[in-house]
Write a protein that holds these residues in place. Structure first.
Motif, short mmCIF file in Angstrom:
data_model
loop_
_atom_site.label_atom_id
_atom_site.label_comp_id
_atom_site.label_asym_id
_atom_site.label_seq_id
_atom_site.Cartn_x
_atom_site.Cartn_y
_atom_site.Cartn_z
N ALA A 188 9.69 88.97 58.82
CA ALA A 188 9.56 88.10 58.02
C ALA A 188 8.59 88.27 56.99
O ALA A 188 8.82 87.75 55.47
N LYS A 189 7.55 88.87 57.11
CA LYS A 189 6.24 89.17 56.05
C LYS A 189 7.17 90.23 55.13
O LYS A 189 6.95 90.05 53.71
N SER A 192 9.83 88.80 53.17
CA SER A 192 9.55 87.69 52.04
C SER A 192 9.04 88.23 50.87
O SER A 192 9.38 87.94 49.56
N SER A 252 10.82 87.93 47.26
CA SER A 252 9.75 87.65 46.15
C SER A 252 10.04 88.36 44.98
O SER A 252 10.33 88.15 43.56
N PHE A 276 8.81 83.71 47.59
CA PHE A 276 9.73 83.29 48.78
C PHE A 276 8.66 83.64 50.16
O PHE A 276 8.10 84.64 50.16
N HIS A 277 8.97 82.61 51.04
CA HIS A 277 7.86 82.94 52.21
C HIS A 277 8.79 82.30 53.49
O HIS A 277 9.53 81.24 53.37
N ILE A 278 8.90 83.06 54.54
CA ILE A 278 9.64 82.67 55.71
C ILE A 278 8.58 82.01 56.67
O ILE A 278 7.71 82.74 57.10
N PHE A 292 13.19 78.95 55.48
CA PHE A 292 12.88 79.51 54.19
C PHE A 292 12.21 78.80 52.94
O PHE A 292 12.80 77.67 52.83
#
Length: 558
Positions: free
Chosen positions: A374-375, A378, A382, A395-397, A419
């Motif tokens: 996810a890191k 993201s 982005s 963008f961040h999960i 999301f």
């Protein structure tokens, strides 16, 4: 990769053959011309549900066939091999669908008729289709979880979590059933225990009833046996005035003497002599039987009581007395099973505790892998958002785990995936569905698809107007990103954007022809000069100018 698509009598297509190349192929055309018809036809070849209106009017059936090169597709080769559908003399796989005007459908793989589900299975190994509405799916938590898992590529961790979840679910179901039936089982156990004890006490042995029945009949009729046997002995041998044996001997001796005078009597003499010997032997046996036959009232009482008890038990359980022993054995086994069920509850509880721990451990590994992926994802999305004309996009999960509660577990683990995006400066990260517009969702979805394309094992990617809501400089970046994918896979893209269309190594133009009564769609491969004209039309509309032609040449040259 996809080599050829043949379409016959499908929708408004009468007959069409399309040859596909490697790299990127773009499909353009006027609105309503049927640009997505080829994609729809492919979808049916891959097992999509068919309806009656897919057949061209006044035609009996539609026929669709897609030919793929699978020389480098090991997964497809393996699938075809285990289903005995591989063509040994060819590196091709042909998927064919025939749909009648009544809606009946037949599916074929390499000439062999197969269930529709098999088209879907092999199709997933050949093509990945992204539709124009796919961006609407990414706001759903389940789809977000799938996208993250695809990117993380941790199938073994997912399989392990799914295994322990299924085991946990199965054990829970068994435990609930055992506990629900506990009261009923206890009542049944009491009844069975009484019946088994009663049969244990009687303890009838295998074959004993048949012996009892024989002995009972003999003792019950002992006096008749004695009287009749004695009378028969008297008649055969012991009556001094006349008995059968003496008379037969006298007759046999007389005929034997006469046989010496007439040979025709020899056979009769032999028969009489044999009869005498048999009667003599029967008389001796009968005398022996009579001497051993005795009346024993005490033995008879014991036999009568046991025989009567056997009949009573058989009547009580509504079965033939010969089956009492097997019935006794079945009741004993049933009682054992019920006892085992009681002890099974404790075993299941122990197994549940162990399985829950295994599930939590494997779910923790999955969560860790998801957070790591996810890191990175993201960060990648982005960056891609900013390239797609969202300069301040972030963008961040977010991953929320529930390791401490078994009420939230599932086959996909204990994580809730969300999301989140921020489009404008200073805007807090929020759920994507609350912040992004349709066009922004489309761009974010495309960014994901491009990033995830490297994780997709299918050799052909199809994008059906995924660039809806995109224009200007963003469109050029979209085209470049789609073209990047051709390093590893074949790309087919239906588009209305000149910036995307010009990135294709091959371009098809879709047109619709009508004579006032019939309508037909045609798909034509464009030459280099024709591409310039089509790109110019996309840029300027139907009024093509020298300026739009120059722009088209510039786009194609870039």
């Amino acid at each position: 990769m996809l080599l050829q698509l043949n379409i016959q009598n499908f929708a408004i297509v009468k007959s069409l053959d399309i040859d596909w190349q490697s790299g990127m192929t773009t499909i353009t055309g006027e609105t309503g011309a049927g640009k997505s018809i080829a994609i729809d036809a492919l979808g049916l070849c891959l097992g999509d549900r068919a309806t009656t209106n897919v057949v061209r009017p006044n035609c009996k059936k539609a026929e669709l066939a897609a030919t793929f090169d699978i020389q480098k597709n090991i997964n497809a080769q393996h699938w075809l091999t285990i289903h005995d559908l591989l063509l040994e003399s060819s590196n091709e796989c042909i998927l064919r669908r025939v749909i009648s005007a009544e809606g009946r459908s037949k599916a074929y793989i390499n000439g062999s008729q197969v269930p529709l589900v098999q088209l879907k299975e092999v199709g997933q190994l050949l093509i990945n289709i992204h539709g124009q509405h796919d961006h609407q799916l990414i706001v759903k938590s389940s789809q977000q979880c799938k996208l993250l898992d695809d990117y993380a590529d941790h199938q073994s961790a997912l399989d392990e979590v799914k295994h322990y979840y299924q085991q946990w679910h199965k054990l829970n179901k068994e435990l609930n059933l055992l506990q629900q039936n506990k009261q009923q089982r206890e009542a049944q156990q009491q009844l069975l225990q009484y019946q088994v004890n009663e049969l244990n006490e009687f303890s009838l042995q295998e074959g004993e009833f048949e012996t009892l029945e024989s002995d009972y009949k003999r003792h019950a009729n002992a006096q008749d046996l004695l009287d009749t046997t004695l009378q028969s002995l008297h008649t055969l041998t012991e009556n001094e005035s006349f008995n059968v044996l003496d008379s037969l001997r006298h007759c046999s001796d007389n005929i034997a003497a006469l046989a010496r005078l007439d040979e025709r009597l020899k056979n009769i003499a032999t028969i009489l002599n044999d009869s005498f010997l048999q009667v003599e032997e029967a008389s001796a046996d009968l005398k022996h039987y009579y001497q051993e036959l005795e009346l024993d009232p005490q033995a008879y009482a014991i036999i009568e009581e046991r025989y009567s008890t056997a009949l009573q038990l058989a009547k009580k359980h509504s079965l033939p007395p010969e089956n009492l022993v097997s019935f006794h054995q079945s009741l004993t086994q049933e009682l054992t099973n019920i006892s085992n069920d009681e002890s099974r509850i404790n075993v299941v509880i122990e197994e549940l505790v162990k399985t829950e721990q295994n599930y939590q451990d494997s779910a923790l590994v999955l969560t860790s892998s998801r957070k790591k992926a996810a890191k990175k994802l993201s960060k990648d999305i982005s960056k891609s958002m900013q390239e797609l004309n969202m300069p301040h996009g972030k963008f961040h999960i977010a991953i929320e785990s529930h390791n401490d509660s078994l009420t939230t577990i599932s086959a996909n683990g204990v994580d809730k995936i969300d999301f989140q995006v921020s489009i404008n400066p200073g805007q807090a990260l929020e759920a994507m569905s609350k912040v992004a517009s349709g066009g922004e969702l489309s761009r974010i979805s495309l960014a994901m698809q491009v990033i995830l394309a490297d994780k997709v094992i299918t050799p052909t990617l199809i994008f059906d107007e995924v660039d809806v809501g995109i224009s200007g400089p963003t469109a050029a970046m979209v085209g470049s990103k789609l073209q990047q994918l051709t390093k590893n896979t074949q790309v087919i893209c239906v588009t209305h954007l000149p910036q995307v269309a010009c990135k294709g190594h091959q371009q098809y133009f879709v047109s619709k022809l009508t004579d006032g009564e019939h309508t037909e769609t045609k798909i034509t491969e464009l030459s280099e000069q024709s591409r310039i004209q089509e790109i110019a039309r996309l840029l300027a509309g139907n009024k093509i100018t020298e300026h739009s032609l120059a722009n088209a040449q510039e786009l194609l040259a870039g």
